[in-house]
Design an enzyme around this catalytic site. Structure first.
Site, PDB file in Angstrom:
ATOM      1  CB  SER A 142      -0.848   0.006   1.271  1.00  0.00           C
ATOM      2  OG  SER A 142      -1.448   1.272   1.455  1.00  0.00           O
ATOM      3  CE1 TYR A 196      -4.033  -2.224   4.708  1.00  0.00           C
ATOM      4  CE2 TYR A 196      -3.451   0.062   4.305  1.00  0.00           C
ATOM      5  CZ  TYR A 196      -3.811  -1.174   3.827  1.00  0.00           C
ATOM      6  OH  TYR A 196      -3.942  -1.368   2.476  1.00  0.00           O
TER       7      TYR A 196
HETATM    8  N1  LIG Z   1      -8.603  -0.471  -1.954  1.00  0.00           N
HETATM    9  C1  LIG Z   1      -7.586   0.300  -1.719  1.00  0.00           C
HETATM   10  O1  LIG Z   1      -7.737   1.541  -1.757  1.00  0.00           O
HETATM   11  C2  LIG Z   1      -6.236  -0.282  -1.419  1.00  0.00           C
HETATM   12  C3  LIG Z   1      -5.139   0.586  -1.418  1.00  0.00           C
HETATM   13  C4  LIG Z   1      -3.874   0.083  -1.147  1.00  0.00           C
HETATM   14  C5  LIG Z   1      -3.711  -1.258  -0.895  1.00  0.00           C
HETATM   15  N2  LIG Z   1      -4.779  -2.100  -0.897  1.00  0.00           N
HETATM   16  C6  LIG Z   1      -4.510  -3.522  -0.625  1.00  0.00           C
HETATM   17  O2  LIG Z   1      -4.967  -4.275  -1.724  1.00  0.00           O
HETATM   18  C7  LIG Z   1      -5.414  -5.556  -1.270  1.00  0.00           C
HETATM   19  C8  LIG Z   1      -6.834  -5.786  -1.749  1.00  0.00           C
HETATM   20  O3  LIG Z   1      -7.637  -4.735  -1.268  1.00  0.00           O
HETATM   21  P1  LIG Z   1      -9.137  -4.502  -1.759  1.00  0.00           P
HETATM   22  O4  LIG Z   1      -9.386  -3.084  -1.640  1.00  0.00           O
HETATM   23  O5  LIG Z   1      -9.371  -5.189  -3.056  1.00  0.00           O
HETATM   24  O6  LIG Z   1      -9.920  -5.271  -0.575  1.00  0.00           O
HETATM   25  P2  LIG Z   1     -11.397  -5.888  -0.536  1.00  0.00           P
HETATM   26  O7  LIG Z   1     -11.795  -5.860   0.881  1.00  0.00           O
HETATM   27  O8  LIG Z   1     -12.263  -5.263  -1.575  1.00  0.00           O
HETATM   28  O9  LIG Z   1     -11.130  -7.404  -0.972  1.00  0.00           O
HETATM   29  C9  LIG Z   1     -10.285  -8.222  -0.202  1.00  0.00           C
HETATM   30  C10 LIG Z   1     -10.625  -9.669  -0.472  1.00  0.00           C
HETATM   31  O10 LIG Z   1      -9.797 -10.464   0.396  1.00  0.00           O
HETATM   32  C11 LIG Z   1     -10.606 -11.449   1.019  1.00  0.00           C
HETATM   33  N3  LIG Z   1     -10.038 -11.839   2.312  1.00  0.00           N
HETATM   34  C12 LIG Z   1     -10.094 -11.144   3.481  1.00  0.00           C
HETATM   35  N4  LIG Z   1      -9.506 -11.855   4.461  1.00  0.00           N
HETATM   36  C13 LIG Z   1      -9.067 -13.012   3.885  1.00  0.00           C
HETATM   37  C14 LIG Z   1      -8.400 -14.154   4.384  1.00  0.00           C
HETATM   38  N5  LIG Z   1      -8.074 -14.266   5.679  1.00  0.00           N
HETATM   39  N6  LIG Z   1      -8.094 -15.154   3.533  1.00  0.00           N
HETATM   40  C15 LIG Z   1      -8.420 -15.056   2.215  1.00  0.00           C
HETATM   41  N7  LIG Z   1      -9.087 -14.018   1.693  1.00  0.00           N
HETATM   42  C16 LIG Z   1      -9.394 -13.000   2.513  1.00  0.00           C
HETATM   43  C17 LIG Z   1     -11.978 -10.789   1.170  1.00  0.00           C
HETATM   44  O11 LIG Z   1     -13.015 -11.753   1.332  1.00  0.00           O
HETATM   45  C18 LIG Z   1     -12.083 -10.009  -0.136  1.00  0.00           C
HETATM   46  O12 LIG Z   1     -12.657 -10.781  -1.164  1.00  0.00           O
HETATM   47  C19 LIG Z   1      -5.282  -5.542   0.259  1.00  0.00           C
HETATM   48  O13 LIG Z   1      -4.066  -6.168   0.618  1.00  0.00           O
HETATM   49  C20 LIG Z   1      -5.243  -4.067   0.582  1.00  0.00           C
HETATM   50  O14 LIG Z   1      -4.556  -3.808   1.773  1.00  0.00           O
HETATM   51  C21 LIG Z   1      -6.036  -1.645  -1.147  1.00  0.00           C
END
Ligand SMILES: NC(=O)c1ccc[n+]([C@@H]2O[C@H](COP(=O)([O-])OP(=O)(O)OC[C@H]3O[C@@H](n4cnc5c(N)ncnc54)[C@H](O)[C@@H]3O)[C@@H](O)[C@H]2O)c1
Length: 264
Positions: A145, A158
């Protein structure tokens, strides 16, 4: 030496592929002819993504996986190898956030974030690497991130977990480089996903927050999960053969800015 973006017939595991960024990554590998493992804790959305890849003419399997559990990861890796005989690419994408004042955070909160966002990267990388080493090739892509560069209030856990992912990425790249395995990270900024909407929901005036967030970017907009998927394709492909231990920030210039002002 690889000279193109071809990822067809590569066996690619994407954790947390049921929604958001992971879903976009899984769909893109599926479109490009990879054999996709949708490793997701939520069986409903995990199976839906798998079905969508197959409907698009691709190949995919859903394997119910909890990335915070060592046994669950071991089972997922074993099933992947039973299905395809090898692992080419692992995308450690699954992650959660708990945005909460640090004085209210419990050890349980800390453990949940660390286990899901950081321990998972160690475990999945370890068990995938055991298989990759057999072929002297592999690419591990960790979704971190832009919170590793600069963070926000109530985001300490986080930011700590994701910063740990970057340190782990560097060390693992050195440890596994001689066995043909490359390890890189992507640092997305604001992406329109459930994860983002969850953060935005803590504010009363969500439209104002949205406008403010957009305006903080040099590109004047948030990112799209598809843009993370594009980078993952590059990192998994031969074009990135000399790239390891690196982090690619994808945040429209947000973390580049020193001073937030309408004049600068
Ligand atoms: N959305 C953002 O703005 C953003 C920004 C920077 C980084 N990220 C990172 O990107 C990645 C994905 O984020 P996102 O926004 O798509 O999240 P999201 O919450 O939309 O999707 C995450 C997915 O991971 C699954 N998940 C959660 N816990 C789990 C577990 N223990 N085992 C297996 N699956 C699990 C959830 O069911 C979900 O389908 C994360 O690592 C997040 O930290 C997101």
């Amino acid at each position: 030496m690889g000279d193109n973006m071809d990822v067809s017939k590569k066996v690619v595991i994407v954790t947390g592929a049921g929604k958001g960024i992971g879903k976009a990554i899984a769909l893109e590998f599926g479109k490009r002819g990879s054999f996709v493992i949708v490793a997701e804790i939520d069986s409903i959305c995990g199976q839906e993504v798998c079905d969508e890849i197959i409907q698009n003419g691709g190949t995919a399997h859903f394997i119910e996986t909890d990335v915070s559990s060592e046994q669950s990861i071991k089972d997922m890796i074993t099933q992947t190898v039973q299905l395809y005989g090898k692992i080419d690419t692992l995308v450690n994408n699954a992650g959660i956030t708990i945005f909460k004042p640090i004085l209210e955070c419990s050890v349980e909160d800390w453990d949940l974030v660390m286990n899901t966002d950081l321990k998972s990267v160690f475990l999945a990388s370890k068990y995938a690497a055991i298989e990759m080493i057999k072929n002297n090739a592999g690419s591990i892509i960790n979704i971190a991130s832009n919170h590793v560069h600069a963070t926000l209030t109530d985001s300490e856990m986080y930011a700590a977990a994701k910063s740990g992912v970057i340190g782990f990425t560097k060390g693992l790249a050195l440890s596994l480089g001689h066995q043909g395995i490359r390890v890189n990270a992507v640092c997305p900024g604001f992406m329109d996903t459930y994860h983002y909407r969850n953060w935005r929901s803590q504010f009363e005036d969500q439209d104002f927050i949205q406008q403010e967030v957009d305006s903080l970017h040099a590109t004047n907009r948030m990112g799209d999960p598809q843009e993370v998927a594009n980078i993952c394709i590059f990192l998994a492909s031969g074009l990135a053969n000399q790239m390891t231990g690196s982090s690619i920030t994808l945040d429209g210039g947000l973390s580049t800015r020193l001073y937030h002002s309408k004049y600068a």
